[in-house]
Design an enzyme around this catalytic site. Sequence first.
Site, PDB file in Angstrom:
ATOM      1  N   GLN A 120      64.225 -55.365 -68.282  1.00 52.95           N
ATOM      2  CA  GLN A 120      64.145 -56.194 -69.482  1.00 52.95           C
ATOM      3  C   GLN A 120      62.751 -56.762 -69.706  1.00 52.95           C
ATOM      4  O   GLN A 120      62.347 -57.013 -70.846  1.00 52.95           O
ATOM      5  CB  GLN A 120      65.165 -57.333 -69.400  1.00 52.95           C
ATOM      6  CG  GLN A 120      66.609 -56.901 -69.531  1.00 52.95           C
ATOM      7  CD  GLN A 120      66.949 -56.396 -70.924  1.00 52.95           C
ATOM      8  OE1 GLN A 120      66.245 -56.650 -71.903  1.00 52.95           O
ATOM      9  NE2 GLN A 120      68.040 -55.653 -71.028  1.00 52.95           N
ATOM     10  N   THR A 179      69.775 -47.349 -64.034  1.00 54.63           N
ATOM     11  CA  THR A 179      70.948 -47.207 -63.171  1.00 54.63           C
ATOM     12  C   THR A 179      70.663 -46.201 -62.063  1.00 54.63           C
ATOM     13  O   THR A 179      70.940 -46.447 -60.883  1.00 54.63           O
ATOM     14  CB  THR A 179      72.178 -46.789 -63.986  1.00 54.63           C
ATOM     15  OG1 THR A 179      72.522 -47.845 -64.899  1.00 54.63           O
ATOM     16  CG2 THR A 179      73.364 -46.519 -63.080  1.00 54.63           C
ATOM     17  N   SER A 188      63.048 -48.832 -67.795  1.00 51.42           N
ATOM     18  CA  SER A 188      63.816 -47.925 -68.650  1.00 51.42           C
ATOM     19  C   SER A 188      63.216 -47.881 -70.040  1.00 51.42           C
ATOM     20  O   SER A 188      62.800 -48.917 -70.576  1.00 51.42           O
ATOM     21  CB  SER A 188      65.274 -48.389 -68.713  1.00 51.42           C
ATOM     22  OG  SER A 188      66.095 -47.423 -69.336  1.00 51.42           O
ATOM     23  N   ALA A 189      63.207 -46.695 -70.647  1.00 49.25           N
ATOM     24  CA  ALA A 189      62.515 -46.498 -71.924  1.00 49.25           C
ATOM     25  C   ALA A 189      63.211 -47.158 -73.102  1.00 49.25           C
ATOM     26  O   ALA A 189      62.555 -47.688 -74.007  1.00 49.25           O
ATOM     27  CB  ALA A 189      62.363 -44.996 -72.194  1.00 49.25           C
ATOM     28  N   HIS A 190      64.539 -47.141 -73.127  1.00 45.36           N
ATOM     29  CA  HIS A 190      65.223 -47.569 -74.347  1.00 45.36           C
ATOM     30  C   HIS A 190      65.232 -49.081 -74.530  1.00 45.36           C
ATOM     31  O   HIS A 190      65.700 -49.586 -75.551  1.00 45.36           O
ATOM     32  CB  HIS A 190      66.652 -47.010 -74.396  1.00 45.36           C
ATOM     33  CG  HIS A 190      67.635 -47.688 -73.496  1.00 45.36           C
ATOM     34  ND1 HIS A 190      68.624 -48.509 -73.979  1.00 45.36           N
ATOM     35  CD2 HIS A 190      67.798 -47.646 -72.158  1.00 45.36           C
ATOM     36  CE1 HIS A 190      69.359 -48.951 -72.975  1.00 45.36           C
ATOM     37  NE2 HIS A 190      68.874 -48.449 -71.856  1.00 45.36           N
ATOM     38  N   CYS A 225      76.348 -52.577 -70.553  1.00 49.02           N
ATOM     39  CA  CYS A 225      76.512 -51.422 -69.669  1.00 49.02           C
ATOM     40  C   CYS A 225      77.813 -51.466 -68.865  1.00 49.02           C
ATOM     41  O   CYS A 225      77.845 -51.106 -67.703  1.00 49.02           O
ATOM     42  CB  CYS A 225      75.320 -51.342 -68.717  1.00 49.02           C
ATOM     43  SG  CYS A 225      73.754 -51.105 -69.572  1.00 49.02           S
ATOM     44  N   THR A 283      65.042 -29.964 -63.604  1.00 48.76           N
ATOM     45  CA  THR A 283      64.082 -29.671 -64.662  1.00 48.76           C
ATOM     46  C   THR A 283      63.776 -30.926 -65.458  1.00 48.76           C
ATOM     47  O   THR A 283      64.676 -31.663 -65.861  1.00 48.76           O
ATOM     48  CB  THR A 283      64.635 -28.585 -65.602  1.00 48.76           C
ATOM     49  OG1 THR A 283      64.881 -27.396 -64.846  1.00 48.76           O
ATOM     50  CG2 THR A 283      63.648 -28.270 -66.714  1.00 48.76           C
TER      51      THR A 283
END
Length: 347
Positions: free
Chosen positions: A143, A71, A163-165, A290, A201
Amino acid sequence: MTRVYLDHNATTPLRAEAREAMIAAMDVCGNPSSVHAEGRAAKALVENARAQVATAFGADGADIVFTSGSTEGAALTLSGRGLHGSGLEHDAVRAWIEEDLPVSNAGKVTVTDPASTTLQLANSETGIVQDLPQGLAVTDATQAFGKLPIAFNWMGAQMAMISAHKLGGPKGIGAVVMPRGTDLQAQIKGGGQEMGRRSGTENVLGMVGFGAAAQAAARDLADGVWERVAELRNILEKALEAGTSKTIFVGKGASRLPNTLCFATPGWKGETQVMQMDLAGFAISAGSACSSGKVKASTVLTAMGYDEATASSAIRVSLGPETNEEDVLRFADAWLLKEKKHHARAA
């Protein structure tokens, strides 16, 4: 009752490799921007994760800019550019584009000007895979990454978001991938981290988990894990088809993600099916996850030309590497039983 998780396109279980890497990284206390030994140790973890993601995505020689997810990646790559796209895109992308590209009934997008277009590589709801034209401005590979044998260096897009998840990494970490030295206007300004493209950070634990998950996902691809998943998806599709005559299987015969099955039974609300299957012990979804828990008619199916009744009745089943044949056949039996009861009540 043993629950069966069949919603991997929404998010995936955390891989053991990612968990172990993150636990080990918890003992590194330094800020990656600090120049002392502790800071350098943290910076080394960040750069190792960056290299792991780059290698897994076939993006050697490209810049990997870590973000909080796709996003944010969409905002970073699309904001203020006036790019064109279609109704198939994720809401995070559609918020930034001119939604004016035609979509065929088969779920394919017609692109005439790649340099001014964003185009997802694979749709999260239907699994349908697009053919990316050379010179494409941006692709959403969220995806596809980890499920398809792709490489940024040859896919033809100027930038990509991942995206990692979606591949067994932690939530809250993603990346934008671009040719080295690309001039990209930062959306989050401050200390100049991430090569000046995304200040703040660094999320060291998230980055480390992403890198380990990406590396493991690449290994799964090479070992044929997703070919086995595709076989299970096909077994499920055939079992459902054999037991129903009123259900539409979206994207059947098209190039699809190996784990994704989207189908609609007009008149039987998708949200009702999700709740019924949840009570039966199966986690599935109706459309994208989402949208703050909202369940509505699929804009993806609407863009493909399906009517409101069909778009409102669509559900998605998305498998993962841990899914087995017993899981999919149990789901088929449970869903077909509910479908028969639904039609009996409607008769």
